[in-house]
Design a protein around this motif. Structure first.
Motif, PDB file in Angstrom:
ATOM      1  N   PRO A  34       0.802  -1.229   0.000  1.00 18.73           N
ATOM      2  CA  PRO A  34       0.000   0.000   0.000  1.00 18.73           C
ATOM      3  C   PRO A  34       0.832   1.275   0.000  1.00 18.73           C
ATOM      4  CG  PRO A  34       0.165  -0.846   2.219  1.00 18.73           C
ATOM      5  CD  PRO A  34       0.944  -1.803   1.346  1.00 18.73           C
ATOM      6  N   ASN A  35       2.157   1.157   0.117  1.00 15.47           N
ATOM      7  CA  ASN A  35       3.017   2.335   0.241  1.00 15.47           C
ATOM      8  C   ASN A  35       3.308   2.921  -1.137  1.00 15.47           C
ATOM      9  OD1 ASN A  35       4.753   4.285   1.205  1.00 15.47           O
ATOM     10  ND2 ASN A  35       6.519   2.905   1.228  1.00 15.47           N
ATOM     11  N   VAL A  36       2.484   3.884  -1.548  1.00 18.05           N
ATOM     12  CA  VAL A  36       2.637   4.451  -2.891  1.00 18.05           C
ATOM     13  C   VAL A  36       3.047   5.913  -2.886  1.00 18.05           C
ATOM     14  CG1 VAL A  36       0.997   2.843  -3.926  1.00 18.05           C
ATOM     15  CG2 VAL A  36       0.172   5.007  -2.991  1.00 18.05           C
ATOM     16  N   SER A  37       2.918   6.598  -1.746  1.00 13.97           N
ATOM     17  CA  SER A  37       3.148   8.042  -1.733  1.00 13.97           C
ATOM     18  C   SER A  37       4.576   8.419  -2.100  1.00 13.97           C
ATOM     19  CB  SER A  37       2.797   8.621  -0.354  1.00 13.97           C
ATOM     20  OG  SER A  37       3.582   8.016   0.649  1.00 13.97           O
ATOM     21  N   ASN A  38       5.542   7.572  -1.720  1.00 22.71           N
ATOM     22  CA  ASN A  38       6.941   7.873  -2.029  1.00 22.71           C
ATOM     23  C   ASN A  38       7.541   6.879  -3.014  1.00 22.71           C
ATOM     24  OD1 ASN A  38       7.151  10.120  -0.234  1.00 22.71           O
ATOM     25  ND2 ASN A  38       7.208   8.670   1.477  1.00 22.71           N
ATOM     26  N   ASN A  39       6.686   6.143  -3.704  1.00 22.42           N
ATOM     27  CA  ASN A  39       7.167   5.125  -4.632  1.00 22.42           C
ATOM     28  C   ASN A  39       7.532   5.772  -5.963  1.00 22.42           C
ATOM     29  OD1 ASN A  39       7.351   2.877  -6.481  1.00 22.42           O
ATOM     30  ND2 ASN A  39       6.315   1.654  -4.916  1.00 22.42           N
ATOM     31  N   ALA A  40       8.790   5.656  -6.347  1.00 22.08           N
ATOM     32  CA  ALA A  40       9.265   6.295  -7.582  1.00 22.08           C
ATOM     33  C   ALA A  40       8.563   5.752  -8.816  1.00 22.08           C
ATOM     34  CB  ALA A  40      10.776   6.100  -7.719  1.00 22.08           C
ATOM     35  N   SER A  41       8.010   4.545  -8.724  1.00 22.81           N
ATOM     36  CA  SER A  41       7.327   3.946  -9.870  1.00 22.81           C
ATOM     37  C   SER A  41       5.881   4.405  -9.978  1.00 22.81           C
ATOM     38  CB  SER A  41       7.384   2.418  -9.775  1.00 22.81           C
ATOM     39  OG  SER A  41       8.713   1.965  -9.877  1.00 22.81           O
ATOM     40  N   CYS A  42       5.410   5.183  -9.015  1.00 19.34           N
ATOM     41  CA  CYS A  42       4.043   5.711  -9.063  1.00 19.34           C
ATOM     42  C   CYS A  42       4.056   7.185  -9.453  1.00 19.34           C
ATOM     43  CB  CYS A  42       3.340   5.498  -7.722  1.00 19.34           C
ATOM     44  SG  CYS A  42       2.713   3.824  -7.488  1.00 19.34           S
ATOM     45  N   GLN A  43       4.769   7.503 -10.513  1.00 19.88           N
ATOM     46  CA  GLN A  43       4.808   8.873 -11.019  1.00 19.88           C
ATOM     47  C   GLN A  43       3.714   9.111 -12.040  1.00 19.88           C
ATOM     48  OE1 GLN A  43       7.241  11.217  -9.694  1.00 19.88           O
ATOM     49  NE2 GLN A  43       7.053   9.481  -8.317  1.00 19.88           N
ATOM     50  N   GLY A  44       2.794   8.179 -12.179  1.00 21.24           N
ATOM     51  CA  GLY A  44       1.698   8.304 -13.120  1.00 21.24           C
ATOM     52  C   GLY A  44       0.876   7.044 -13.099  1.00 21.24           C
ATOM     53  N   PRO A  45      -0.081   6.879 -14.035  1.00 19.71           N
ATOM     54  CA  PRO A  45      -0.930   5.687 -14.051  1.00 19.71           C
ATOM     55  C   PRO A  45      -0.093   4.429 -14.225  1.00 19.71           C
ATOM     56  CG  PRO A  45      -1.197   6.978 -16.071  1.00 19.71           C
ATOM     57  CD  PRO A  45      -0.388   7.807 -15.131  1.00 19.71           C
ATOM     58  N   ASN A  46      -0.067   3.572 -13.213  1.00 19.30           N
ATOM     59  CA  ASN A  46       0.852   2.433 -13.244  1.00 19.30           C
ATOM     60  C   ASN A  46       0.412   1.359 -12.258  1.00 19.30           C
ATOM     61  OD1 ASN A  46       3.072   0.966 -14.035  1.00 19.30           O
ATOM     62  ND2 ASN A  46       4.547   2.120 -12.825  1.00 19.30           N
ATOM     63  N   ALA A  47       0.831   0.139 -12.512  1.00 21.47           N
ATOM     64  CA  ALA A  47       0.689  -0.985 -11.590  1.00 21.47           C
ATOM     65  C   ALA A  47       1.815  -1.937 -11.939  1.00 21.47           C
ATOM     66  CB  ALA A  47      -0.667  -1.661 -11.740  1.00 21.47           C
ATOM     67  N   PHE A  48       2.327  -2.676 -10.949  1.00 16.54           N
ATOM     68  CA  PHE A  48       3.458  -3.541 -11.260  1.00 16.54           C
ATOM     69  C   PHE A  48       3.639  -4.627 -10.208  1.00 16.54           C
ATOM     70  CE2 PHE A  48       4.755   0.324  -9.136  1.00 16.54           C
ATOM     71  CZ  PHE A  48       5.539  -0.114  -8.074  1.00 16.54           C
ATOM     72  N   TYR A  49       4.275  -5.707 -10.631  1.00 13.86           N
ATOM     73  CA  TYR A  49       4.660  -6.803  -9.752  1.00 13.86           C
ATOM     74  C   TYR A  49       6.174  -6.738  -9.580  1.00 13.86           C
ATOM     75  CZ  TYR A  49       6.242 -11.503  -8.530  1.00 13.86           C
ATOM     76  OH  TYR A  49       6.887 -12.562  -7.946  1.00 13.86           O
ATOM     77  N   ASN A  50       6.635  -6.810  -8.324  1.00 15.26           N
ATOM     78  CA  ASN A  50       8.052  -6.701  -8.001  1.00 15.26           C
ATOM     79  C   ASN A  50       8.590  -8.082  -7.637  1.00 15.26           C
ATOM     80  OD1 ASN A  50      10.496  -6.387  -6.496  1.00 15.26           O
ATOM     81  ND2 ASN A  50       9.988  -4.253  -6.090  1.00 15.26           N
ATOM     82  N   THR A  51       9.491  -8.627  -8.462  1.00 17.23           N
ATOM     83  CA  THR A  51      10.030  -9.965  -8.204  1.00 17.23           C
ATOM     84  C   THR A  51      10.912  -9.990  -6.967  1.00 17.23           C
ATOM     85  OG1 THR A  51      11.885  -9.522  -9.705  1.00 17.23           O
ATOM     86  CG2 THR A  51       9.979 -10.677 -10.618  1.00 17.23           C
ATOM     87  N   ASP A  52      11.658  -8.914  -6.729  1.00 15.25           N
ATOM     88  CA  ASP A  52      12.564  -8.856  -5.574  1.00 15.25           C
ATOM     89  C   ASP A  52      11.812  -9.010  -4.255  1.00 15.25           C
ATOM     90  OD1 ASP A  52      14.752  -8.581  -7.128  1.00 15.25           O
ATOM     91  OD2 ASP A  52      15.251  -6.539  -6.535  1.00 15.25           O
ATOM     92  N   GLN A  53      10.609  -8.462  -4.201  1.00 18.38           N
ATOM     93  CA  GLN A  53       9.844  -8.473  -2.952  1.00 18.38           C
ATOM     94  C   GLN A  53       8.584  -9.325  -3.032  1.00 18.38           C
ATOM     95  OE1 GLN A  53       9.119  -4.441  -1.737  1.00 18.38           O
ATOM     96  NE2 GLN A  53      11.279  -3.935  -1.589  1.00 18.38           N
ATOM     97  N   HIS A  54       8.301  -9.850  -4.217  1.00 15.15           N
ATOM     98  CA  HIS A  54       7.097 -10.666  -4.431  1.00 15.15           C
ATOM     99  C   HIS A  54       5.870  -9.898  -3.949  1.00 15.15           C
ATOM    100  CE1 HIS A  54       5.145 -14.327  -5.575  1.00 15.15           C
ATOM    101  NE2 HIS A  54       4.702 -14.613  -4.362  1.00 15.15           N
TER     102      HIS A  54
END
Length: 634
Positions: free
Chosen positions: A310-330
């Motif tokens: 849920p931590n999106v406020s400081n997520n560099a990948s949330c600079q616009g309309p986006n969604a993603f799966y992170n393999t490093d953190q599953h």
């Protein structure tokens, strides 16, 4: 989906230049500006018609991507292209027009302007260089004084103070809020007390200098201020959830934060539904295909252990309309800019991203659980040398908290990063990986490459071999020998190419830029959404099926902005503004992945027509005849 520009990028940046016009030229420019912005605002105030216009009384429908665009095109001058019963799809292209106009105004105000004989452009460059230099001096001083661990505590105290100021409705406590050295020094002492550290006079003096360097030089003045932005949606402009100045009041900030929390809870709920539905799908496939039980069980384990971040406020990948799966953190992340979407649209996006955890490349990689993590002594990394030509400084890294319990060791990279971040940890393998050659969905994956189906590009073994041979020849010509580990590894890869390709042949990282990872994720999303469509009432089936690919319609339909677009374009041309390649309008097309043949996604139109519209249940719900779509990959 990947990264896109934040819709508020110019909303924040242009306000710095709001007082730079001279009076005479400013009157005319601001008049033109206000006319164009008010025109855009009138569009934002209109409510979109949510009737699905491609349907009628016909019993047979020849469905194409273009036919489904009609509704979106009719709303092309409005804030939302589509408003359904449980969500809506913003008009990102209209919003990008405001950004272009704001950027143009900023350029017009700074063009040819001089302050004390120095051009604004050069002044900003010098200011930015000095700002970076003073920060480097601060970090160097911290390092030289041996205060790195204490400075990390100091930084944590600053973060806590920032959060306190937000709760109190203030603008924050950063450098750019303070103009006087005594204010910066007072803040420094307060942070020392909060952190329980003493950094010393040398660090304090460097801190004060760095703070003073943050203050932007004066660039003249004018009575003209920019009107309030028409982008007043807290999901599209995140500053409205954390800045009193942007939101207008503390009450509005709190209201926007409540909206974001509510939307996040809704997104989490849809995430859990999607997760369950994928698990039901996989278990059904296992029952029908007992020989593949082991491989499907590995997939089930990966899907059921994905967590929602849920931590999106400081997520560099949330600079616009986006969604993603992170393999490093599953972990899965859904950015706020798309949280307003209808549930079916969101579910299609979420399933697509969760499917990446079992796509034919990622699922071929080992999967672990991690526990008993021991951090490096001192609670932080050793200082890492800045890798720049200008600097030999050391940059302190914040203490790394382990926020996940599972990860995929993608191409042996994830474990290598853990070795850097942690002193020790325990790994338990949960899945050795499912090679492409043994993938239980190999028939569907192969079908996706069929030109009559999606026509997804695949990497051939011959391409991989040729690229390996080329790399080896280049390294040898540069003097590489068997004493060079990289050279030896490439030779081993070439020798074992058959086995290697049988395992990771679908990976987009290989030469040829395979589109099978993305194609598989689209295919699984269509399968899940199609199966859910059958459970709905006939009245809701069509809407659900249409909303499934609503995001692609918003990105790839030809949205003619009519007279609004013409007037905006005239304003840009009259003020000698050229297209800004970094603006949102120039990057929207990347969302549907249609920029080049190197892209690992198929074009958005093909993804809709050849995957979603080819899925039998979705095709039936849409009322399309048998000729619609492409070949169905079972």
């Amino acid at each position: 989906m990947r990264n896109f520009l934040l819709l508020s990028v110019f909303i924040v940046s242009y306000s710095t230049f709001a007082n730079n016009l001279d009076s005479e030229s400013g009157d005319q420019l601001m008049k033109q500006y206000e006319e164009v912005i008010n025109l855009l605002r009138s569009g934002f105030e209109q409510k979109s018609d949510c009737t699905i216009k491609h349907t009628g009384n016909e019993t047979v429908k020849k469905c194409t991507f273009k036919s489904f665009c009609k509704l979106f095109e009719e709303n092309s001058e409005k804030a939302y292209l589509y408003e359904g019963v449980d969500g809506r799809i913003p008009n990102y292209k209209l919003m990008s027009k405001e950004m272009e106009v704001n950027n143009c105004l900023m350029m017009a105000k700074t063009r040819n302007q001089n302050v004390a004989g120095v051009s604004v452009g050069n002044g900003l460059t010098d200011w930015n260089k000095n700002k970076i230099k003073t920060r480097q001096i601060l970090l160097r001083t911290v390092n030289q004084e041996g205060k790195a661990p204490d400075y990390l505590k100091f930084q944590q105290a600053m973060l806590e103070l920032e959060l306190e100021s937000l709760e109190e409705g203030q603008m924050g406590v950063g450098f750019n809020q303070m103009k006087k050295p005594e204010d910066i020094e007072a803040q420094f002492k307060k942070l020392e007390t909060m952190a329980g550290v003493k950094l010393g006079d040398k660090v304090k003096n460097a801190y004060v200098e760095a703070g003073l360097a943050e203050n932007m030089p004066s660039m003249g003045s004018s009575p003209y201020d920019l009107p309030v932005s028409v982008v007043s949606n807290p999901f599209l402009d995140l500053t409205l959830t954390n800045s009193v100045k942007s939101a207008g009041s503390k009450a509005k900030v709190l209201e926007n934060q409540a909206k974001l929390r509510k939307a996040t809870n809704r997104a989490k709920s849809i995430f859990k539904k999607s997760q369950r539905e994928i698990l039901v799908f996989l278990k059904s496939k296992k029952e029908k295909n007992p020989p593949s039980a082991d491989q499907i069980n590995q997939m089930i384990k990966r899907i059921e252990t994905i967590s929602y971040d849920p931590n999106v406020s400081n997520n560099a990948s949330c600079q616009g309309p986006n969604a993603f799966y992170n393999t490093d953190q599953h972990r899965f992340t859904l950015c706020p800019q798309i949280m307003e979407f209808p549930e079916a649209t969101l579910k299609a996006i979420i399933v697509h991203e969760l499917a990446h955890s079992i796509d034919p490349c990622i699922v071929s990689q080992p999967f672990y659980t991690i526990k008993n993590v021991k951090k490096h002594s001192g609670g932080q990394f050793d200082f890492l040398r800045a890798n720049t030509a200008e600097s030999e400084d050391y940059i302190p890294m914040k203490e790394v908290e382990l926020k996940h319990t599972h990860f995929v060791d993608y191409m042996d990279q994830s474990k290598a990063r853990l070795d850097i971040m942690y002193e020790s940890y325990d790994l338990t393998p949960l899945s050795k990986g499912v090679p492409l050659a043994k993938n239980p969905f190999s028939k569907s994956i192969s079908c996706l490459s069929d030109p009559d189906a999606l026509g997804a590009r695949s990497s051939s073994k011959e391409e991989v071999k040729a690229e390996l041979e080329k790399s080896l020849a280049r390294m040898k010509a540069q003097g590489a020998t068997d004493a060079d580990p990289q050279y030896v590894n490439l030779k081993k890869s070439l020798e074992k190419l058959d086995n290697l390709y049988a395992k990771i042949g679908a990976c987009s990282a290989l030469p040829g830029n395979s589109q099978l990872q993305e194609g598989f994720s689209d295919w699984l999303a269509a399968e899940i959404l199609g199966s859910q469509s059958e459970k709905l009432s006939p009245k809701n089936q069509q809407r659900h099926a249409f909303e499934t690919f609503g995001f692609f319609l918003g990105m790839d339909c030809s949205l003619d902005m009519g007279s609004t677009g013409d007037k905006v374009q005239k304003f840009l041309e009259d003020n000698e503004c050229v297209a800004d390649n970094s603006s949102l309008s120039s990057t929207l097309s990347t969302i549907s992945r249609s920029l080049s043949t190197e892209d690992v996604h198929n074009h958005g139109i093909d993804r809709v027509e050849k995957v979603f519209m080819s899925q039998p249940q979705l095709k039936k719900a849409l009322g399309c005849d048998s000729s619609a779509g492409g070949k169905y990959c079972e």
